[in-house]
Design a protein around this motif. Structure first.
Motif, mmCIF file in Angstrom:
data_model
loop_
_atom_site.group_PDB
_atom_site.id
_atom_site.type_symbol
_atom_site.label_atom_id
_atom_site.label_comp_id
_atom_site.label_asym_id
_atom_site.label_seq_id
_atom_site.Cartn_x
_atom_site.Cartn_y
_atom_site.Cartn_z
ATOM 1 N N LYS A 140 0.847 -1.186 0.000
ATOM 2 C CA LYS A 140 0.000 0.000 0.000
ATOM 3 C C LYS A 140 0.881 1.232 0.000
ATOM 4 N N MET A 141 0.654 2.131 -0.959
ATOM 5 C CA MET A 141 1.450 3.345 -1.046
ATOM 6 C C MET A 141 1.042 4.293 0.076
ATOM 7 N N LYS A 142 2.013 4.738 0.834
ATOM 8 C CA LYS A 142 1.750 5.594 1.991
ATOM 9 C C LYS A 142 1.964 7.056 1.603
ATOM 10 N N LEU A 143 0.885 7.839 1.700
ATOM 11 C CA LEU A 143 0.943 9.253 1.387
ATOM 12 C C LEU A 143 0.377 10.056 2.548
ATOM 13 N N SER A 144 0.933 11.230 2.756
ATOM 14 C CA SER A 144 0.368 12.126 3.767
ATOM 15 C C SER A 144 -1.012 12.588 3.296
ATOM 16 N N GLU A 152 -2.127 15.525 2.919
ATOM 17 C CA GLU A 152 -1.987 16.625 1.968
ATOM 18 C C GLU A 152 -1.570 16.117 0.592
ATOM 19 N N ALA A 153 -0.630 15.165 0.564
ATOM 20 C CA ALA A 153 -0.191 14.596 -0.711
ATOM 21 C C ALA A 153 -1.327 13.845 -1.392
ATOM 22 N N LEU A 154 -2.107 13.122 -0.601
ATOM 23 C CA LEU A 154 -3.240 12.394 -1.163
ATOM 24 C C LEU A 154 -4.268 13.362 -1.737
ATOM 25 N N ARG A 155 -4.467 14.493 -1.058
ATOM 26 C CA ARG A 155 -5.409 15.502 -1.548
ATOM 27 C C ARG A 155 -4.947 16.047 -2.897
ATOM 28 N N ILE A 156 -3.662 16.327 -3.013
ATOM 29 C CA ILE A 156 -3.120 16.858 -4.270
ATOM 30 C C ILE A 156 -3.292 15.846 -5.394
ATOM 31 N N LEU A 157 -2.947 14.581 -5.116
ATOM 32 C CA LEU A 157 -3.062 13.545 -6.135
ATOM 33 C C LEU A 157 -4.516 13.382 -6.571
ATOM 34 N N ASN A 158 -5.432 13.327 -5.602
ATOM 35 C CA ASN A 158 -6.856 13.232 -5.927
ATOM 36 C C ASN A 158 -7.297 14.377 -6.825
ATOM 37 N N ASP A 186 8.067 7.769 -8.038
ATOM 38 C CA ASP A 186 7.567 9.139 -8.112
ATOM 39 C C ASP A 186 6.461 9.394 -7.095
ATOM 40 N N ILE A 187 5.608 8.399 -6.887
ATOM 41 C CA ILE A 187 4.550 8.530 -5.877
ATOM 42 C C ILE A 187 5.181 8.694 -4.492
ATOM 43 N N GLU A 188 6.166 7.851 -4.183
ATOM 44 C CA GLU A 188 6.815 7.910 -2.873
ATOM 45 C C GLU A 188 7.492 9.259 -2.663
ATOM 46 N N MET A 189 8.021 9.846 -3.732
ATOM 47 C CA MET A 189 8.709 11.130 -3.641
ATOM 48 C C MET A 189 7.740 12.309 -3.812
ATOM 49 N N GLU A 190 6.447 11.991 -3.996
ATOM 50 C CA GLU A 190 5.393 12.995 -4.197
ATOM 51 C C GLU A 190 5.698 13.883 -5.403
ATOM 52 N N ASN A 191 6.321 13.272 -6.411
ATOM 53 C CA ASN A 191 6.636 13.960 -7.661
ATOM 54 C C ASN A 191 5.482 13.710 -8.630
#
Length: 326
Positions: free
Chosen positions: A171-175, A177-183, A228-233
């Motif tokens: 499971k990819m772990k995102l903060s 805030e990062a999840l909000r941006i990706l969504n 890239d997901i892990e680095m929030e790129n």
């Protein structure tokens, strides 16, 4: 009565490498996510011994062999329920030909509901594995195994399919805030075309030996997207989706067509960084990665296409109602 909620999905990277003809030799991987659009399966006891199956049609039969809905029929057979139940399936969107993994979602949800009816707690891994067995081994569908696993597990996940047959999931772990941006950077539009994926996937399977190079590139892009997901790129994800889609179109001639290409290029000119059809191809839903500030322009450019707002879903299949008479 048991009610099970099972998510649909968007496949982001790696599609095609989850076919046994590829991963049993070289290993495959996908990055995909459950979304907050669902198929609900209900099961309840009947007062008689008949079997009633409700979906876009209604079947009332005396035995399993008479059931036309093959996913429900084989799920009943596998779980050992032979008579005296009513089963219904209901979806948030018309399921056939959507490209959102609906067939596997139905199978996972049906198995989950039936095991819960027995009072059994079954792992996500077992539900996914048995759904694969029903669709691929029993019903001989020309599909991969990613959809069953994301429906069972949920979340934004990276799956590895090993030549041994083992499936690893992360499971990819995102903060938050990062999840909000990706969504906020994803958009989903219905192309207006529902299609059967079977003929497209048969052609893709037939071409697989000659498309090993493309599949290796697609596999490598899935690994890069994971980083890239892990680095929030995240904007790099959009570029990779575009590159992966251009390669995927070479796997089979029916994956895209002039109309879909025109939609995609229109979205790109309006500000989309990348995109792809969410399933086998030919129609269904067009997923786009669009910076938030460009989204209204993309909506205007694709005027006439129905948008489906969605969010990434954290949970996989789950029982949301369980009532038993004492």
């Amino acid at each position: 009565m048991i009610i099970v909620q099972t998510p649909l999905r968007i496949s982001l990277f790696g599609g095609g490498t989850d076919f046994s003809a590829f991963y049993m030799e070289e290993g495959g991987c996908v990055l995909s996510s459950a979304i907050d659009k669902y198929i609900f399966v209900t099961i309840k006891e009947r007062f008689d011994s008949k079997l009633r199956i409700g979906y876009t049609q209604t079947e009332m039969v005396d035995g399993i062999d008479e059931i036309h809905h093959e996913l429900i029929r084989e799920s009943l057979r596998l779980t050992g329920i032979e008579q005296g139940v009513e089963i219904t399936t209901m979806g948030d969107i018309p399921s056939e030909g959507s490209g959102l993994g609906s067939s596997s979602t139905v199978t996972v949800g049906a198995l989950h509901a039936m095991y819960s009816y027995h009072g059994e707690i079954v792992s996500a891994e077992r539900l996914a594995r048995e759904a694969c067995a029903i669709e691929i081994e029993t019903l001989k569908k020309p599909i991969g195994i990613q959809d069953q696993y994301i429906a069972a597990y949920g979340g934004l996940r990276f799956f590895e399919f090993l030549p041994s047959g083992e499936v690893k999931t992360e499971k990819m772990k995102l903060s938050p805030e990062a999840l909000r941006i990706l969504n906020n950077n994803f958009m989903l539009f219905f192309t207006g075309v529902s299609r059967s994926s079977s003929s497209i996937l048969k052609e893709q399977t037939h071409n697989m030996k000659d498309r090993r190079g493309e599949l290796r590139e697609i596999k490598q892009m899935a690994w890069q997207a994971r980083c890239d997901i892990e680095m929030e790129n995240f904007d790099a994800i959009g570029t990779l989706i575009h590159q992966s889609w251009e390669i995927k179109k070479r796997l089979a001639g029916t994956i895209s067509n002039e109309r879909i290409n025109d939609m995609y290029e229109t979205a790109r000119r309006a500000g989309a960084i990348g995109g792809k059809l969410t399933g086998a191809g030919g129609g269904g839903f067009l997923l786009l990665y669009v910076p938030y500030e460009c989204q209204n322009k993309v909506r205007s450019a694709l005027n006439g296409l129905q948008e489906l707002p969605f969010r990434l879903e954290a949970d996989g299949t789950k029982v949301i109602f369980n009532y038993r008479r004492s």
